[in-house]
Scaffold this motif. Sequence first.
Motif, short mmCIF file in Angstrom:
data_model
loop_
_atom_site.label_atom_id
_atom_site.label_comp_id
_atom_site.label_asym_id
_atom_site.label_seq_id
_atom_site.Cartn_x
_atom_site.Cartn_y
_atom_site.Cartn_z
N ARG A 293 -22.91 -35.49 39.25
CA ARG A 293 -22.07 -35.81 37.82
C ARG A 293 -21.47 -34.58 37.08
N ALA A 294 -19.91 -34.69 36.56
CA ALA A 294 -19.26 -34.02 36.18
C ALA A 294 -20.27 -33.74 35.08
N THR A 295 -19.58 -32.61 33.40
CA THR A 295 -20.29 -32.42 32.46
C THR A 295 -19.24 -33.02 31.48
N ILE A 296 -17.42 -33.02 32.39
CA ILE A 296 -16.88 -33.29 30.99
C ILE A 296 -16.42 -35.09 31.51
N ILE A 297 -15.16 -35.27 30.96
CA ILE A 297 -14.58 -35.49 31.05
C ILE A 297 -12.90 -35.38 32.15
N GLU A 298 -12.27 -36.04 32.70
CA GLU A 298 -10.66 -35.50 33.51
C GLU A 298 -10.62 -36.03 34.59
N ALA A 299 -9.28 -36.13 34.55
CA ALA A 299 -8.57 -37.37 36.13
C ALA A 299 -9.63 -36.75 37.36
N GLU A 300 -10.10 -37.31 38.44
CA GLU A 300 -10.99 -36.59 39.58
C GLU A 300 -11.67 -35.69 39.56
N ILE A 301 -11.72 -35.21 38.32
CA ILE A 301 -12.89 -35.10 38.73
C ILE A 301 -14.75 -34.66 38.83
N ASP A 302 -14.83 -36.28 38.71
CA ASP A 302 -16.46 -36.73 38.51
C ASP A 302 -16.28 -36.76 40.46
N ASP A 303 -14.76 -37.55 41.47
CA ASP A 303 -15.40 -37.49 42.59
C ASP A 303 -15.67 -36.01 43.39
N LEU A 304 -14.65 -34.80 42.50
CA LEU A 304 -15.21 -33.66 43.22
C LEU A 304 -16.61 -33.38 42.69
N VAL A 305 -16.91 -33.40 42.19
CA VAL A 305 -18.37 -33.45 41.66
C VAL A 305 -19.04 -33.90 42.70
N ARG A 306 -18.64 -35.41 42.87
CA ARG A 306 -19.85 -35.40 44.05
C ARG A 306 -19.99 -35.39 44.94
N GLU A 307 -18.60 -35.08 45.63
CA GLU A 307 -18.15 -34.59 46.92
C GLU A 307 -18.74 -33.62 47.43
N GLY A 308 -18.78 -32.43 45.73
CA GLY A 308 -19.06 -31.17 46.61
C GLY A 308 -20.82 -30.94 46.71
N TYR A 309 -21.57 -31.81 45.65
CA TYR A 309 -22.91 -31.90 45.43
C TYR A 309 -23.20 -31.92 46.66
N GLU A 310 -22.38 -33.48 47.38
CA GLU A 310 -23.72 -34.32 48.45
C GLU A 310 -23.03 -33.27 49.57
N ALA A 311 -21.92 -32.29 49.83
CA ALA A 311 -21.40 -31.52 50.94
C ALA A 311 -23.34 -30.27 50.90
N GLY A 312 -22.85 -30.46 50.03
CA GLY A 312 -24.63 -29.24 50.13
C GLY A 312 -23.76 -28.08 49.47
N LEU A 313 -22.48 -28.14 47.75
CA LEU A 313 -21.58 -26.93 47.80
C LEU A 313 -21.82 -26.13 47.05
N LEU A 314 -22.31 -27.49 45.86
CA LEU A 314 -22.29 -27.20 44.86
C LEU A 314 -23.83 -27.82 44.53
N GLU A 315 -24.09 -26.70 43.52
CA GLU A 315 -25.35 -27.49 42.90
C GLU A 315 -25.76 -26.25 41.56
N ALA A 316 -26.75 -26.10 40.65
CA ALA A 316 -26.42 -25.91 39.17
C ALA A 316 -27.69 -25.59 38.80
N THR A 317 -28.16 -24.13 37.77
CA THR A 317 -29.46 -23.40 37.44
C THR A 317 -29.07 -23.01 36.40
N GLN A 318 -30.39 -22.78 35.80
CA GLN A 318 -30.22 -21.87 33.84
C GLN A 318 -31.19 -20.17 34.87
N ASP A 319 -31.67 -20.51 35.77
CA ASP A 319 -32.21 -18.86 36.51
C ASP A 319 -30.58 -17.94 36.93
N ILE A 320 -30.58 -17.18 35.77
CA ILE A 320 -29.44 -16.26 35.70
C ILE A 320 -30.00 -15.48 37.80
N ASP A 321 -30.95 -14.80 37.15
CA ASP A 321 -31.29 -13.63 38.56
C ASP A 321 -31.33 -14.95 39.96
#
Length: 457
Positions: free
Chosen positions: A43-71
């Motif tokens: 899910r996207a962190t902002i409200i913006e046209a087209e962003i929801d689909d792009l985030v979902r597609e990237g996540y489902e394709a295994g190309l997008l993840e997030a972390t608090q672990d800087i290392d």
Amino acid sequence: MRISIFGLGYVGCVGAACCAKLGHHVIGVDVTENKVNLINAGRATIIEAEIDDLVREGYEAGLLEATQDIDYAVQNSDISFIAVGTPSTKQGHLKLDYIFDCARNIGAALAKKDGFHVVAIRSTVLPGTNANVAAIIEEASGKKEGVDFAMVSNPEFLREGTAVHDYLNPPVTVVGSNNERAVEMMRELYAHIDAEFVATEVPVAEIMKYVCNTYHGLKIVFANEVGNICKALGIDSHKVMDIFCKDKQLNISSYYFKPGFAYGGSCLPKDSKALRTLAHDNYVDVPVINAINPSNELQKKAAVDMVVAKGRRKVGVLGLSFKSGTDDLRCSPIVDVIEALLGKGFQVRIYDKNVKVSEDTNTNKDFIMSKIPYMYEFVTDDLDDVCANSDVLVVTNKEKEFANVPERFPGKIIIDLARMWDELDYEGNYEGISWGNINRNVAQGEAIAADMVRTEF
């Protein structure tokens, strides 16, 4: 490529989703746990046209993840983008605490990493920030910029509401760096973006966003002021500006967008004055339009001040008409500069073959006699005489015959009002009116011996 993006706000979220769309593996990093969880839920962190689909597609394709672990983020990426906020202080300066904290964290992570790494500043920052961030990373990592890591400034030009489209279809991609390896990595990153890739110096890249946005603001205010004048006159302002925008040769183009000397001629001063007067007569306040002429006058003063600062008495002016290829002296800005210099006691010689030729027909006689009646004696069509007998040469326009003046007359002080040259390598001092030194000769740095006594008050 493997990308880490620090900051999952507006710029960071759009960048993460679009980089994933381009096929890169992206790791988003943020101090806010909720933003990290949103990305890891597709899910996207902002409200913006087209962003929801792009985030979902990237996540489902295994190309997008997030972390608090800087290392983790730094170890598993080749390029780290800094996209944290840079809010304004009450005084109008940028608050760079988030940028510098991010740099320290990246530096600490780089200390544990083997291999070359690129740190790209995506946040909007003022010139000089890139160098400060590099120093912080060097201190935190114990590594050397240009060897172990490289800095890049990569400004974004995103409009809210069309940010995804703007990211994937930019007018230009600007990358500022002094490291060729980093530039090539950025070129690979944006390989599938259909836009010109411009590699430039870091300070140029850093200031671009401010210049662009300030101009956008200027366009809006200018159009509004024109609209207010038109409203007072009962004219359809939208029809006026629609026609204005149809002129792609001058109005909407690169023409006139060259830093240099003041404008002159028979049209610009007269017509802009008429529009100001029209606004005044109809009680319409137009501060931006009213500021155009005072700003133009300041450029003339800057030219005078540059000559005076050289401390040399003999000045040669190359070009008297308001632009090359004409003998038109009407509102030629250099005329005012010459008048000021003569009033200050300078010895002025003027070269302009076009003006000298027009003497035969008295084309400019009335103007000269009313403006500076004693100017005839200073004008000549002998370029060699003016250059040889002057210590300071003021180049006012781009006549081809001026191109080899530095080589033919080495050692002269040149004040360039027209950007006659892109770069120089000659034995003399050079200064441009609205740009830095372009003389590559080491003698440029030598002190100038003034021959004019100055009185301090």
